[in-house]
Design a protein around this motif. Sequence first.
Motif, PDB file in Angstrom:
ATOM      1  N   GLU A  60      48.403 -19.110 143.029  1.00  0.00           N
ATOM      2  CA  GLU A  60      46.978 -18.876 142.810  1.00  0.00           C
ATOM      3  C   GLU A  60      46.701 -18.466 141.365  1.00  0.00           C
ATOM      4  O   GLU A  60      45.706 -18.898 140.769  1.00  0.00           O
ATOM      5  CB  GLU A  60      46.475 -17.807 143.776  1.00  0.00           C
ATOM      6  CG  GLU A  60      46.461 -18.258 145.231  1.00  0.00           C
ATOM      7  CD  GLU A  60      46.271 -17.107 146.200  1.00  0.00           C
ATOM      8  OE1 GLU A  60      45.913 -15.995 145.741  1.00  0.00           O
ATOM      9  OE2 GLU A  60      46.480 -17.305 147.411  1.00  0.00           O
ATOM     10  N   TRP A 117      50.747 -27.523 140.573  1.00  0.00           N
ATOM     11  CA  TRP A 117      51.126 -28.688 141.364  1.00  0.00           C
ATOM     12  C   TRP A 117      52.637 -28.836 141.471  1.00  0.00           C
ATOM     13  O   TRP A 117      53.154 -29.238 142.519  1.00  0.00           O
ATOM     14  CB  TRP A 117      50.494 -29.946 140.772  1.00  0.00           C
ATOM     15  CG  TRP A 117      49.023 -29.999 141.017  1.00  0.00           C
ATOM     16  CD1 TRP A 117      48.023 -29.916 140.098  1.00  0.00           C
ATOM     17  CD2 TRP A 117      48.377 -30.113 142.289  1.00  0.00           C
ATOM     18  NE1 TRP A 117      46.787 -29.962 140.701  1.00  0.00           N
ATOM     19  CE2 TRP A 117      46.971 -30.094 142.054  1.00  0.00           C
ATOM     20  CE3 TRP A 117      48.823 -30.228 143.604  1.00  0.00           C
ATOM     21  CZ2 TRP A 117      46.044 -30.185 143.079  1.00  0.00           C
ATOM     22  CZ3 TRP A 117      47.895 -30.323 144.627  1.00  0.00           C
ATOM     23  CH2 TRP A 117      46.533 -30.309 144.368  1.00  0.00           C
ATOM     24  N   PRO A 124      38.936 -21.796 145.154  1.00  0.00           N
ATOM     25  CA  PRO A 124      38.647 -22.643 146.318  1.00  0.00           C
ATOM     26  C   PRO A 124      39.580 -22.311 147.473  1.00  0.00           C
ATOM     27  O   PRO A 124      40.748 -21.958 147.275  1.00  0.00           O
ATOM     28  CB  PRO A 124      38.903 -24.063 145.786  1.00  0.00           C
ATOM     29  CG  PRO A 124      38.801 -23.956 144.305  1.00  0.00           C
ATOM     30  CD  PRO A 124      39.268 -22.574 143.951  1.00  0.00           C
ATOM     31  N   SER A 125      39.077 -22.436 148.672  1.00  0.00           N
ATOM     32  CA  SER A 125      39.878 -22.076 149.846  1.00  0.00           C
ATOM     33  C   SER A 125      41.107 -22.967 149.986  1.00  0.00           C
ATOM     34  O   SER A 125      42.140 -22.526 150.491  1.00  0.00           O
ATOM     35  CB  SER A 125      39.013 -22.164 151.107  1.00  0.00           C
ATOM     36  OG  SER A 125      38.457 -23.466 151.245  1.00  0.00           O
ATOM     37  N   TRP A 126      41.005 -24.230 149.523  1.00  0.00           N
ATOM     38  CA  TRP A 126      42.154 -25.121 149.661  1.00  0.00           C
ATOM     39  C   TRP A 126      43.327 -24.664 148.791  1.00  0.00           C
ATOM     40  O   TRP A 126      44.485 -24.936 149.125  1.00  0.00           O
ATOM     41  CB  TRP A 126      41.777 -26.559 149.333  1.00  0.00           C
ATOM     42  CG  TRP A 126      41.413 -26.822 147.897  1.00  0.00           C
ATOM     43  CD1 TRP A 126      40.163 -26.814 147.350  1.00  0.00           C
ATOM     44  CD2 TRP A 126      42.320 -27.148 146.830  1.00  0.00           C
ATOM     45  NE1 TRP A 126      40.210 -27.100 146.006  1.00  0.00           N
ATOM     46  CE2 TRP A 126      41.530 -27.323 145.667  1.00  0.00           C
ATOM     47  CE3 TRP A 126      43.701 -27.306 146.740  1.00  0.00           C
ATOM     48  CZ2 TRP A 126      42.085 -27.638 144.425  1.00  0.00           C
ATOM     49  CZ3 TRP A 126      44.251 -27.633 145.511  1.00  0.00           C
ATOM     50  CH2 TRP A 126      43.460 -27.797 144.375  1.00  0.00           C
ATOM     51  N   VAL A 127      43.037 -23.977 147.682  1.00  0.00           N
ATOM     52  CA  VAL A 127      44.111 -23.475 146.822  1.00  0.00           C
ATOM     53  C   VAL A 127      44.920 -22.418 147.569  1.00  0.00           C
ATOM     54  O   VAL A 127      46.159 -22.390 147.495  1.00  0.00           O
ATOM     55  CB  VAL A 127      43.538 -22.903 145.514  1.00  0.00           C
ATOM     56  CG1 VAL A 127      44.636 -22.225 144.692  1.00  0.00           C
ATOM     57  CG2 VAL A 127      42.864 -23.997 144.696  1.00  0.00           C
ATOM     58  N   LYS A 128      44.228 -21.562 148.299  1.00  0.00           N
ATOM     59  CA  LYS A 128      44.925 -20.528 149.055  1.00  0.00           C
ATOM     60  C   LYS A 128      45.670 -21.111 150.261  1.00  0.00           C
ATOM     61  O   LYS A 128      46.716 -20.600 150.662  1.00  0.00           O
ATOM     62  CB  LYS A 128      43.921 -19.468 149.531  1.00  0.00           C
ATOM     63  CG  LYS A 128      43.269 -18.679 148.391  1.00  0.00           C
ATOM     64  CD  LYS A 128      42.274 -17.668 148.933  1.00  0.00           C
ATOM     65  CE  LYS A 128      41.670 -16.825 147.816  1.00  0.00           C
ATOM     66  NZ  LYS A 128      42.664 -15.936 147.181  1.00  0.00           N
ATOM     67  N   ALA A 129      45.120 -22.179 150.828  1.00  0.00           N
ATOM     68  CA  ALA A 129      45.727 -22.757 152.028  1.00  0.00           C
ATOM     69  C   ALA A 129      46.881 -23.701 151.708  1.00  0.00           C
ATOM     70  O   ALA A 129      47.778 -23.893 152.544  1.00  0.00           O
ATOM     71  CB  ALA A 129      44.667 -23.498 152.834  1.00  0.00           C
ATOM     72  N   ALA A 130      46.879 -24.291 150.523  1.00  0.00           N
ATOM     73  CA  ALA A 130      47.857 -25.333 150.191  1.00  0.00           C
ATOM     74  C   ALA A 130      49.308 -24.881 150.353  1.00  0.00           C
ATOM     75  O   ALA A 130      50.116 -25.615 150.957  1.00  0.00           O
ATOM     76  CB  ALA A 130      47.608 -25.850 148.781  1.00  0.00           C
ATOM     77  N   VAL A 137      50.170 -24.777 154.073  1.00  0.00           N
ATOM     78  CA  VAL A 137      50.174 -26.107 154.690  1.00  0.00           C
ATOM     79  C   VAL A 137      51.435 -26.871 154.318  1.00  0.00           C
ATOM     80  O   VAL A 137      52.113 -27.445 155.191  1.00  0.00           O
ATOM     81  CB  VAL A 137      48.919 -26.899 154.268  1.00  0.00           C
ATOM     82  CG1 VAL A 137      49.016 -28.346 154.738  1.00  0.00           C
ATOM     83  CG2 VAL A 137      47.665 -26.242 154.824  1.00  0.00           C
TER      84      VAL A 137
END
Length: 644
Positions: A407, A422, A516-522, A525
């Motif tokens: 993050e 990435w 963004p929430s996707w950054v925390k979820a990536a 996942v």
Amino acid sequence: MHVLAVFLPLVGCLIAAAMGKRMGDRGAQLATVVPMLASAVLGCVLFYDVAILGNERTIELFTWIDSGALQASWALRFDTLTAVMVFVVTVVSSMVHVYSVGYMSHDPGVPRFMAFLSLFTFFMLMLVSADNFLQMFFGWEGVGVSSYLLIGFWFDRDSANAAAIKAFVVNRIGDFGFVLGIFGVFFAFGTLDFDPVFEATPSLAGESFSFLGFQVDILTTLAILLFIGAMGKSAQLGLHTWLPDAMEGPTPVSALIHAATMVTAGVFMVARLSPMFEYAPIALTLVVIVGASTAFFAATVGLAQTDIKRVIAYSTCSQLGYMFFALGVSAYQAAIFHLMTHAFFKALLFLGAGSVIHGMHDEQDMRKMGGLFSKMRVTAALMWIGSLALAGVPFFAGFYSKDIILESAFAAHTGAGLFAFWAGIAAALMTAFYSWRLLFMTFHGPTRADAHTYEGAHESPPVMIAPLVVLALGAIFSGYLAVDLFVGDGMEAFWRESILVLPENASIEAAHHGLPSWVKAAPIVVGLAGILLAWIMYMLMPGLPGALVARVRGVYQFVFNKWYFDELYERLFVRPAFVIGRGLWKSGDGSLIDGVGPDGIAAAAKHLAGRAGRLQSGYLYHYAFAMLIGVAALVSWYLFVQLG
């Protein structure tokens, strides 16, 4: 208390080294384990006193060097950063010491091994408690020498000797940059003490010096040189080749070197020198790129390894990459947080692997394992815990520290930060995959071991299991318990002035707001995806890996052979060095020096002396004849001169 925490391991080392033969194996073990456990207890007390209560102090023991402008004291610096490192080093090292009592019980060199372990720990403690560059370098080199002794402990093995030499030589390359950096610091600041250097650093920001006709930024140059030292010690891409070969040492050595001590020295050094690196943005960018590249590279190599210890070794290399790109985006606190959590779960994995090797009669090839869960239930459960933490599964320790690093890299909003993010996401996917690949190939499915080895497989004794339990507790709870202090709301009060981050570089603060929430979820996942993929390939469809390798044989060979770095270095450096060395030996030393010296002038003089010696025959008529010849020659010369 502060002095004892650092010097007790040295006391144990000296006792075991001096009296090991008299005391026997058990006496040497007690002489090193007891002081180490006492040091660990003191390390915990110091962590609470210094880091939690804020009782920071510097204890000057004596003046070490006083020569003209160079003055250096031997002092112990205890701030939050040191307290964290002392806590981690002493706790992990004490567990390794206890574990070694069981693992090395049948080795003929127990006193020597235990002495080396304690010596290694002492030098690491000297490094992290240093108050100046010179003392840090003393601990830095001491750790290097100790690692050489430990990696090559089984000196009757050619592979162990080669690995020890390789580790020593590769580290010397990095250390050359470190030494130049220290020389540069003294040249630029006139002192090697940390506090005066840090105070004067802002005044040198933007200043340059002339080198080969170019104007070069002073702080950038110093930071890059110092970082080269960190690259060698922490096995970053380019100077990483020694780390996997270090597996030739006993497994406790692997755990000690790869978990909390030697390889984290570079991370600690950059964090300690944050007041310098913050004013060298180019150097920080280099740290990000090297760290992210290392994380990705090592993760790819870990996918294809079959030696259980080498898989974990490349995992260490990859996780160190995470720590370094965190340092590069000024998330120093996150890097040290990951250093702490990683120490627990990586030491757990290494010692767990040692438990498997011990139970499998020294077998390390995962292709010859499988189905060991029924034979080693406790070891398997503990290694599951370590792998869950390594993969960053909620809510294990690695989840908290790895996520804040990724993050922070994204929140830095720089090109290098996005590259690191990435690369870190890709590495997280591969890490989860090879971690579960290791578990499935080792503990689950049908056994691939021969009947005799499998039937003889057994659980390790309690003296080896107990340290694993302690480390497992750290792998489960350390992230949750420390996240607020290290990288949360209590971060500023916890770290105080031991780490400097300029306001414009506050990536951790930025990571807490507006991502963004996707950054925390990536990370979660991809971690779960890696675990699922490993289950499909090694449990549900066990024939799939072989079929996949057959389809991409070239890529597999490239990754399996570690991107051919060793072969490249062999061609570029090792072989030319041997050619040059042989040429200097044969042509320079043999033909020139020996030819002119011992085989030339000296040989001619010896030959003439031998011929002259033959004139001393001992016969009177020989001497009379020689006298007549001499008289005739003298008379002839006289007449020639007179008549001429």
